[in-house]
Motif scaffolding. Structure first.
Motif, PDB file in Angstrom:
ATOM      1  N   PHE A 107       0.827  -1.203   0.000  1.00 45.21           N
ATOM      2  CA  PHE A 107       0.000   0.000   0.000  1.00 45.21           C
ATOM      3  C   PHE A 107       0.867   1.261   0.000  1.00 45.21           C
ATOM      4  CE2 PHE A 107      -2.434  -3.402   1.890  1.00 45.21           C
ATOM      5  CZ  PHE A 107      -3.695  -3.263   1.318  1.00 45.21           C
ATOM      6  N   GLU A 108       0.265   2.333  -0.489  1.00 49.76           N
ATOM      7  CA  GLU A 108       0.897   3.648  -0.404  1.00 49.76           C
ATOM      8  C   GLU A 108       0.114   4.488   0.596  1.00 49.76           C
ATOM      9  OE1 GLU A 108       2.654   6.429  -3.684  1.00 49.76           O
ATOM     10  OE2 GLU A 108       0.541   6.971  -3.430  1.00 49.76           O
ATOM     11  N   ILE A 109       0.790   4.866   1.669  1.00 54.54           N
ATOM     12  CA  ILE A 109       0.187   5.692   2.710  1.00 54.54           C
ATOM     13  C   ILE A 109       0.937   7.015   2.842  1.00 54.54           C
ATOM     14  CG2 ILE A 109      -0.263   5.848   5.193  1.00 54.54           C
ATOM     15  CD1 ILE A 109      -0.732   2.752   5.061  1.00 54.54           C
ATOM     16  N   MET A 110       2.253   6.947   2.741  1.00 52.44           N
ATOM     17  CA  MET A 110       3.073   8.160   2.799  1.00 52.44           C
ATOM     18  C   MET A 110       3.171   8.785   1.403  1.00 52.44           C
ATOM     19  SD  MET A 110       6.036   7.131   5.541  1.00 52.44           S
ATOM     20  CE  MET A 110       6.085   8.773   6.248  1.00 52.44           C
ATOM     21  N   ASN A 111       3.492  10.061   1.363  1.00 54.70           N
ATOM     22  CA  ASN A 111       3.656  10.764   0.098  1.00 54.70           C
ATOM     23  C   ASN A 111       4.825  11.736   0.236  1.00 54.70           C
ATOM     24  OD1 ASN A 111       3.474  12.625  -2.098  1.00 54.70           O
ATOM     25  ND2 ASN A 111       1.303  12.176  -2.337  1.00 54.70           N
ATOM     26  N   ASP A 112       5.937  11.400  -0.397  1.00 56.78           N
ATOM     27  CA  ASP A 112       7.143  12.220  -0.258  1.00 56.78           C
ATOM     28  C   ASP A 112       7.072  13.513  -1.058  1.00 56.78           C
ATOM     29  OD1 ASP A 112       8.105  10.293   1.395  1.00 56.78           O
ATOM     30  OD2 ASP A 112       9.925   9.864   0.247  1.00 56.78           O
ATOM     31  N   TYR A 113       6.136  13.600  -1.995  1.00 54.97           N
ATOM     32  CA  TYR A 113       6.021  14.826  -2.789  1.00 54.97           C
ATOM     33  C   TYR A 113       5.385  15.964  -1.990  1.00 54.97           C
ATOM     34  CZ  TYR A 113       7.157  11.878  -6.803  1.00 54.97           C
ATOM     35  OH  TYR A 113       7.778  11.019  -7.672  1.00 54.97           O
ATOM     36  N   ASP A 114       4.367  15.637  -1.200  1.00 50.85           N
ATOM     37  CA  ASP A 114       3.706  16.690  -0.419  1.00 50.85           C
ATOM     38  C   ASP A 114       3.854  16.488   1.087  1.00 50.85           C
ATOM     39  OD1 ASP A 114       1.942  14.661   0.197  1.00 50.85           O
ATOM     40  OD2 ASP A 114       0.264  15.486  -0.932  1.00 50.85           O
ATOM     41  N   ALA A 135       0.735  11.831   5.097  1.00 60.18           N
ATOM     42  CA  ALA A 135       0.463  10.416   5.366  1.00 60.18           C
ATOM     43  C   ALA A 135      -1.051  10.244   5.456  1.00 60.18           C
ATOM     44  CB  ALA A 135       1.133   9.964   6.657  1.00 60.18           C
ATOM     45  N   ASN A 136      -1.588   9.404   4.594  1.00 61.68           N
ATOM     46  CA  ASN A 136      -3.035   9.206   4.522  1.00 61.68           C
ATOM     47  C   ASN A 136      -3.395   7.851   5.132  1.00 61.68           C
ATOM     48  OD1 ASN A 136      -5.723   8.981   3.881  1.00 61.68           O
ATOM     49  ND2 ASN A 136      -5.478   9.508   1.724  1.00 61.68           N
ATOM     50  N   LEU A 137      -3.640   7.832   6.429  1.00 61.91           N
ATOM     51  CA  LEU A 137      -3.956   6.576   7.113  1.00 61.91           C
ATOM     52  C   LEU A 137      -5.378   6.117   6.834  1.00 61.91           C
ATOM     53  CD1 LEU A 137      -1.491   7.820   8.743  1.00 61.91           C
ATOM     54  CD2 LEU A 137      -2.342   6.495  10.683  1.00 61.91           C
ATOM     55  N   GLU A 138      -6.256   7.053   6.497  1.00 63.99           N
ATOM     56  CA  GLU A 138      -7.668   6.714   6.305  1.00 63.99           C
ATOM     57  C   GLU A 138      -7.935   6.021   4.978  1.00 63.99           C
ATOM     58  OE1 GLU A 138      -6.639   9.799   7.200  1.00 63.99           O
ATOM     59  OE2 GLU A 138      -7.075   9.501   9.339  1.00 63.99           O
ATOM     60  N   ASN A 139      -7.099   6.254   3.985  1.00 64.30           N
ATOM     61  CA  ASN A 139      -7.387   5.722   2.659  1.00 64.30           C
ATOM     62  C   ASN A 139      -6.135   5.146   2.004  1.00 64.30           C
ATOM     63  OD1 ASN A 139      -8.907   5.162   0.349  1.00 64.30           O
ATOM     64  ND2 ASN A 139      -8.408   7.144  -0.582  1.00 64.30           N
ATOM     65  N   PRO A 140      -5.580   4.079   2.597  1.00 67.60           N
ATOM     66  CA  PRO A 140      -4.404   3.462   1.961  1.00 67.60           C
ATOM     67  C   PRO A 140      -4.795   2.834   0.626  1.00 67.60           C
ATOM     68  CG  PRO A 140      -5.207   2.105   3.767  1.00 67.60           C
ATOM     69  CD  PRO A 140      -5.992   3.373   3.814  1.00 67.60           C
ATOM     70  N   ARG A 141      -3.988   3.052  -0.401  1.00 69.36           N
ATOM     71  CA  ARG A 141      -4.316   2.484  -1.711  1.00 69.36           C
ATOM     72  C   ARG A 141      -3.271   1.458  -2.123  1.00 69.36           C
ATOM     73  NH1 ARG A 141      -1.754   4.040  -6.224  1.00 69.36           N
ATOM     74  NH2 ARG A 141      -0.241   5.755  -6.112  1.00 69.36           N
ATOM     75  N   PRO A 142      -3.696   0.368  -2.768  1.00 70.94           N
ATOM     76  CA  PRO A 142      -2.729  -0.626  -3.243  1.00 70.94           C
ATOM     77  C   PRO A 142      -1.701   0.018  -4.164  1.00 70.94           C
ATOM     78  CG  PRO A 142      -4.966  -1.479  -3.393  1.00 70.94           C
ATOM     79  CD  PRO A 142      -5.090  -0.029  -3.051  1.00 70.94           C
ATOM     80  N   ALA A 143      -0.459  -0.375  -4.035  1.00 74.11           N
ATOM     81  CA  ALA A 143       0.608   0.261  -4.814  1.00 74.11           C
ATOM     82  C   ALA A 143       1.796  -0.684  -4.938  1.00 74.11           C
ATOM     83  CB  ALA A 143       1.035   1.569  -4.153  1.00 74.11           C
ATOM     84  N   HIS A 144       2.739  -0.275  -5.778  1.00 77.10           N
ATOM     85  CA  HIS A 144       4.003  -0.981  -5.946  1.00 77.10           C
ATOM     86  C   HIS A 144       5.144   0.014  -5.779  1.00 77.10           C
ATOM     87  CE1 HIS A 144       1.908  -4.533  -7.437  1.00 77.10           C
ATOM     88  NE2 HIS A 144       1.202  -3.735  -8.223  1.00 77.10           N
ATOM     89  N   LEU A 145       6.355  -0.482  -5.634  1.00 79.13           N
ATOM     90  CA  LEU A 145       7.510   0.392  -5.569  1.00 79.13           C
ATOM     91  C   LEU A 145       7.681   1.057  -6.936  1.00 79.13           C
ATOM     92  CD1 LEU A 145       7.996  -1.593  -3.111  1.00 79.13           C
ATOM     93  CD2 LEU A 145      10.413  -1.034  -3.391  1.00 79.13           C
ATOM     94  N   ASN A 146       7.662   2.369  -6.936  1.00 79.34           N
ATOM     95  CA  ASN A 146       7.576   3.082  -8.222  1.00 79.34           C
ATOM     96  C   ASN A 146       8.562   4.252  -8.297  1.00 79.34           C
ATOM     97  OD1 ASN A 146       6.245   3.265 -10.779  1.00 79.34           O
ATOM     98  ND2 ASN A 146       5.206   5.102 -10.057  1.00 79.34           N
TER      99      ASN A 146
END
Length: 557
Positions: A176-183, A186-197
């Protein structure tokens, strides 16, 4: 006797936030944790202060509460030093609490108990430090930024605990992607499936340092605002899109971060893996844009365009109709932003070349009307005739396209308007619309029909057109554009296969075609990423590549 001049240091801190006066020594003092600059109104000064806070325990505590970024930095420093600070609201929560050093385990454990919303910050600090037991104890979702951080610590610093965290995350079917290094969120309420990108500013990246620079006006009456930092473009850094420490890595010198642990080169011509290896994906983004690969581009692109990306997008639109069609859904039909205007104009050019002139109406703003409508291919003759009738201000572009495509009948029809019109009306019309671009194209054409028509305008007019031709911004005629011969220097640059993308630009701001790509990719195969020649050379030319090849051939005997 005049009133004594007050020092900036004597002003209240809130007022000093509005003073925009660059001083090199003040910035260096802040970076070293020695003094708060007298002026704090420029970003570079605040970066220097934040840098000093992060690296020095006892520095600038009086700035707590003065500005949110200072408070966040002080909170991050406290946590890294083993102290749980009082955090009053979300604006005071620091994002990065692991650089320049991760906190002790007990601090992280207590931090999560007191501030549960920081659990993924703690998990990522565990990945950096290799706290496998504590990470397991937190029972967090397998998060991709934590995985990337653990991989970096495992490979770059041989941390076994980090390796175990990485393997545990990668063993999961879903990440999942919860953290966001661009902004920095950390979105704990809405984790979305993700891959290392490739969207993580890992610990190794943060070791890059950026030189602060400016004009020192500390002793001048007239204040010139200076607010920037510099770095060597040859050095690897990610500060153009990441700033998770909020200090831009500002320092009194410039030093790049270690090169990524894997090379992007094989991925330029291979399918992308589900999880990207630790590469700098910027060149993969440029490749996808230039080739018009929508799937790759949408997966890889960053929230803000990187250097050269815009130019690669424009080239891709001209060369790939599907790419142009997709971009037509991404920008407004009548855009306001300058880059969107250029993209929409390129889309309109591609549509015209594809025999669709519905994008151009009598009311289409001039800024969206393309001028180069004959490259990289030509439309049918009827398209240029109809377009000239629809938009008389495009007659010049349509006539030039007719020369490029060698559409004699279409040329005549645009100038005459009808087959029974007298020939002198053709010359009159040509006299009204001809410019140096048409003249240069006709002069360069293998068909004399067009230049013969122009010569009927008279010697004086022809001589004027000939002299004006050498002042054109873009002298690239069709013969030059379509020629297989290239005078461009062909080189291999280790980290920049698209180095020519932002070269000379002409009509409609179209960048030069990166004809160097073929030589670059095959040349790199021949030279190799690990060749010692890269220790002395920043780029390698064709002759040097052959010399390398010949030397290797001789060594096999």
């Amino acid at each position: 006797m005049g009133k004594p001049k007050s020092r900036l240091e004597d002003l209240p801190l809130e007022k000093r936030l509005k003073v925009t006066l660059y001083n090199k020594d003040d910035c260096n003092g802040a970076i070293r944790g020695q003094k708060i600059p007298g002026a704090l109104g420029l970003k570079v000064q605040r970066f220097a202060v934040i840098r000093g806070i992060r690296h020095h325990d006892d520095f600038a505590h009086e700035l707590r509460g003065v500005a949110p970024e200072f408070t966040r930095a002080l909170n991050a420093r406290a946590i890294m030093s083993g102290v749980i600070p009082e955090i009053n609201d979300s604006s005071e929560i620091p994002y990065c609490i692991w650089y320049p050093e991760p906190p002790p385990q007990d601090t992280l454990r207590n931090l999560v108990k007191r501030y549960p919303e920081m659990i993924y910050h703690a998990a990522r600090a565990c990945a950096v430090a290799g706290y496998f037991d504590l990470y397991s104890e937190l029972q967090v979702f397998p998060e991709v930024h934590v995985a990337a951080e653990a991989r970096d610590a495992s490979l770059a610093r041989k941390n076994k605990g980090s390796e175990a965290i990485y393997e545990q995350i990668m063993s999961k079917h879903l990440k999942f992607e919860i953290m966001n290094d661009y902004d920095q969120s950390a979105n704990l309420e809405n984790p979305r499936p993700a891959h290392l990108n490739g969207d993580t500013a890992v610990f190794s990246d943060l070791t890059a340092r950026m030189l602060h620079a400016g004009v020192d006006n500390s002793s001048k009456r007239s204040v010139k605002l200076v607010d920037y930092i510099e770095w060597d473009s040859k050095e690897y850094n990610t500060y153009s899109y990441f700033n998770i420490t909020e200090d831009m890595g500002v320092y009194d010198d410039s030093c790049g971060a270690p090169e990524p642990l894997a090379s992007f080169w094989p991925l330029l011509y291979s399918p992308l893996p589900t999880d990207l290896p630790p590469v700098n994906k910027d060149n993969l983004i440029l490749s996808a844009a230039y080739r018009g690969d929508v799937d790759r581009y949408v997966r890889l692109r960053r929230p803000q365009m990187i250097e050269q990306e815009f130019h690669a997008i424009i080239l891709g639109i001209y060369n790939h109709p599907f790419w142009a069609r997709w971009w037509s859904t991404q920008v407004p039909v009548v855009p306001e932003k300058s880059k969107d205007v250029s993209i929409r104009r390129a889309i309109n050019a591609r549509r015209i070349i594809s025999d669709d002139i519905t994008c151009i109406t009598p009311g289409t703003p001039e800024s969206l009307v393309p001028r180069r409508i004959w490259w990289p291919s030509v439309a049918s003759p009827v398209t240029y005739v109809r377009l000239a009738q629809k938009r008389p201000d495009m007659i010049e572009s349509c006539l030039r396209a007719c020369i490029v495509a060698d559409y004699e009948e279409a040329w005549d029809e645009i100038l005459l308007g009808s087959s029974d019109a007298p020939n002198d009306s053709k010359i009159t019309r040509l006299s009204e619309v001809i410019r140096s671009h048409i003249y240069a194209e006709a002069k360069d054409s293998s068909n004399p029909h067009y230049f013969d028509d122009i010569k009927l305008l008279g010697t004086a007019r022809v001589e004027k057109l000939d002299s004006d031709m050498y002042y054109l911004d873009d002298m690239r005629t069709a013969r030059w554009m379509y020629s297989p011969r290239s005078t461009a220097q062909r080189v291999v640059i280790k980290g920049k296969p698209f180095a020519l993308t932002t070269g000379e630009r002409g009509a409609d701001g179209i960048p030069r075609e990166p004809s160097n790509l073929g030589f670059t990719i095959f040349g790199m195969d021949e030279i190799g990423l690990d060749d010692k020649i890269w220790d002395q050379e920043s780029y390698i030319e064709v002759k040097e590549m052959y010399d390398i090849h010949d030397t290797r051939d001789l060594s096999t005997y």
